[in-house]
Design a protein around this motif. Structure first.
Motif, mmCIF file in Angstrom:
data_model
loop_
_atom_site.group_PDB
_atom_site.id
_atom_site.type_symbol
_atom_site.label_atom_id
_atom_site.label_comp_id
_atom_site.label_asym_id
_atom_site.label_seq_id
_atom_site.Cartn_x
_atom_site.Cartn_y
_atom_site.Cartn_z
ATOM 1 N N SER A 127 0.810 -1.222 0.000
ATOM 2 C CA SER A 127 0.000 0.000 0.000
ATOM 3 C C SER A 127 0.840 1.267 0.000
ATOM 4 O O SER A 127 0.309 2.357 -0.224
ATOM 5 N N SER B 16 0.372 -0.979 4.571
ATOM 6 C CA SER B 16 -0.574 0.045 5.026
ATOM 7 C C SER B 16 -0.018 1.390 4.589
ATOM 8 O O SER B 16 1.170 1.499 4.263
ATOM 9 N N SER C 190 2.074 6.797 -0.478
ATOM 10 C CA SER C 190 0.975 5.872 -0.201
ATOM 11 C C SER C 190 0.089 5.703 -1.425
ATOM 12 O O SER C 190 -0.208 6.668 -2.146
ATOM 13 N N SER D 284 -9.516 3.804 5.045
ATOM 14 C CA SER D 284 -9.643 2.690 4.086
ATOM 15 C C SER D 284 -10.763 1.745 4.509
ATOM 16 O O SER D 284 -10.594 0.525 4.564
#
Length: 468
Positions: free
Chosen positions: A279, A313, A341, A454
């Protein structure tokens, strides 16, 4: 002798050999010779442990890692590794050592911590042998084999490459098995340690630029690093999370590490795109030693590595908190650290409609049947496994009227503490809920703020009626 299936004498390690392996001060080679004379015929309480197919070279103890969880098997002078096979499958050195430890407890009452002698060939491992069944039971083998390492918060200080090994199917299956086990008999996990470099061994060359003066202070002040970081490209499909930090990311969603030849954000992005569950990524310069610091070389010269770390993440400015560490007298420091990200949603899950994007976590008035939290990479598949396993268990244990709680919907989201991702949170429901119910954006717990991001919904298709 009539072929390979002819009977042969078999043996188990003698008490003397077990004492030798446990470093109790006896002569290892003499005990080893005596152990070869110590033979037994197969009986009801023994089971064949076939090591015959392995070559002798595979039983040389060498300098690798040793299990360090629980009452550790300590090496006498160094670390070791032993391998063997059982029914054609490889068994790690931890299993062999654990079996020896278990057997030792049956032969001696000495309380000294067990250890293993270096550089000994174990001849009794080169023939089929007999061991008590209780040492080869499925539970003994299962408990002896260490599980996959716990989620690291970043690469090892000496690492220059740690390819991604996270498996979505394996994690999904493990999540389902864990739910089933918790609903019946809770279990526990243990830890395994990672190895280190040999003292003063040369390290892989670094490709980054070096400041004129080889000190940690000059490295941190080197303008070349800041100039490169602040002008680096932001890859398509990603957002810049932070720039030009003097610290690298440290989170429990760590996936892997690559060392690059140039400060190339596009290359790092491509590595992230190729890795399951990636991610975000962090690219940075790191001051590393040319030799593995040790007593004989406590402060070697430095070079610069350009590192690309992958994360399961999103990364945040708060997550860039690893400012380096000392390896002996050598100071490892970081500069020019950028974090990026990804903007993508989670993958589609078979048997479910979704993902449906939500604002926060679902705050439903009813139908809630449970939750699960998985530290590590953000993985919606773990929630799918948990949902299905919960339904399967409840269906096997229905109420008196034949009804059971079926998981028909789950809400998956990333839970963060003070803007630092912690892991995947799953909320399970017997009915689906719309986005207007996703109103839980976070909350304070003491001085810490836990936030939701998310957040997505997955609806089972077709729905389970919850009736036998």
């Amino acid at each position: 002798m009539a072929g390979v299936h002819a009977k042969r004498k078999v043996m188990i390690p003698s008490p003397a050999l077990l004492r030798m392996l446990s470093c109790n001060g006896t002569n290892g080679h003499e005990d080893m010779i005596r152990s070869r004379r110590h033979t037994h015929e197969k009986s009801k309480d023994t089971e064949r442990f076939d090591l015959h197919a392995m070559s002798r070279s595979q039983f040389l103890i060498n300098h690798t890692s040793v299990l360090r969880s629980g009452p550790a098997l300590r090496p006498c002078n160094m670390q070791h590794n032993v391998s063997a096979t059982r029914h054609g499958q490889r068994i790690s050195h931890e299993v062999v050592l654990a079996l020896i430890t278990a057997a030792k407890s049956d032969h001696t009452s000495e309380a000294a911590t067990p250890c293993v002698q270096p550089a000994l060939w174990l001849p009794w491992l080169a023939w089929p042998m007999l061991l008590p069944k209780h040492l080869l039971s499925s539970s003994t083998l299962r408990n002896s084999i260490p599980p996959r390492p716990p989620h690291a918060t970043g690469p090892a200080p000496e690492a220059v490459s740690e390819p991604v090994t996270y498996s979505e199917p394996a994690a999904k299956a493990e999540a389902a098995a864990e739910v089933t086990q918790e609903l019946s008999t809770p279990g526990k996990r243990s830890l395994a340690a990672r190895g280190v470099n040999d003292p003063c061994s040369p390290q892989p060359d670094g490709y980054g630029p070096k400041p004129p003066v080889d000190t940690d202070a000059d490295f941190l002040a080197f303008s070349n690093f800041s100039d490169t970081a602040t002008t680096a490209q932001t890859p398509q499909g990603y957002s810049l999370s932070f720039s030009d930090k003097k610290a690298s990311v440290s989170l429990n969603s760590y996936l892997g590490l690559y060392t690059l030849k140039t400060y190339d954000t596009i290359k790092c992005q491509q590595l992230c795109d190729a890795a399951n569950l990636c991610s975000a990524f962090n690219i940075y310069y790191e001051r590393d030693p040319t030799l593995a610091p040790a007593e004989a070389c406590p402060k070697p010269a430095s070079f610069t590595n350009i590192k690309c770390t992958l994360w399961g993440s999103p990364v945040t400015p708060e997550s860039a908190k690893n400012q380096g560490q000392y390896r002996r007298d050598f100071h490892v420091v970081v500069a020019g650290s950028n974090g990026y990200s990804k903007n993508n949603p989670p993958n589609f899950e078979a048997g479910f409609i979704g993902p449906d994007a939500f604002g926060g976590a679902i705050n439903a008035p009813n139908s809630y049947i449970g939750q699960k939290f998985y530290a590590g990479p953000y993985d919606a598949g773990q929630c799918a496994g948990a949902c299905q396993a919960n339904t399967a268990y409840n269906k096997r244990h229905p109420r008196a009227d034949g009804t059971y709680d079926a998981c028909n919907f789950y809400n998956v989201y990333l839970l963060s503490k003070n803007n630092e991702p912690q892991g995947t949170y799953c909320s399970l429901y017997t009915k689906a809920w719309e986005k207007k119910y996703s109103t839980n954006y976070g909350q304070y717990r003491g001085s810490d703020y836990y936030s939701v991001s998310s957040s997505y919904g997955f609806t089972l298709d077709p729905q389970d009626s919850g009736h036998i």
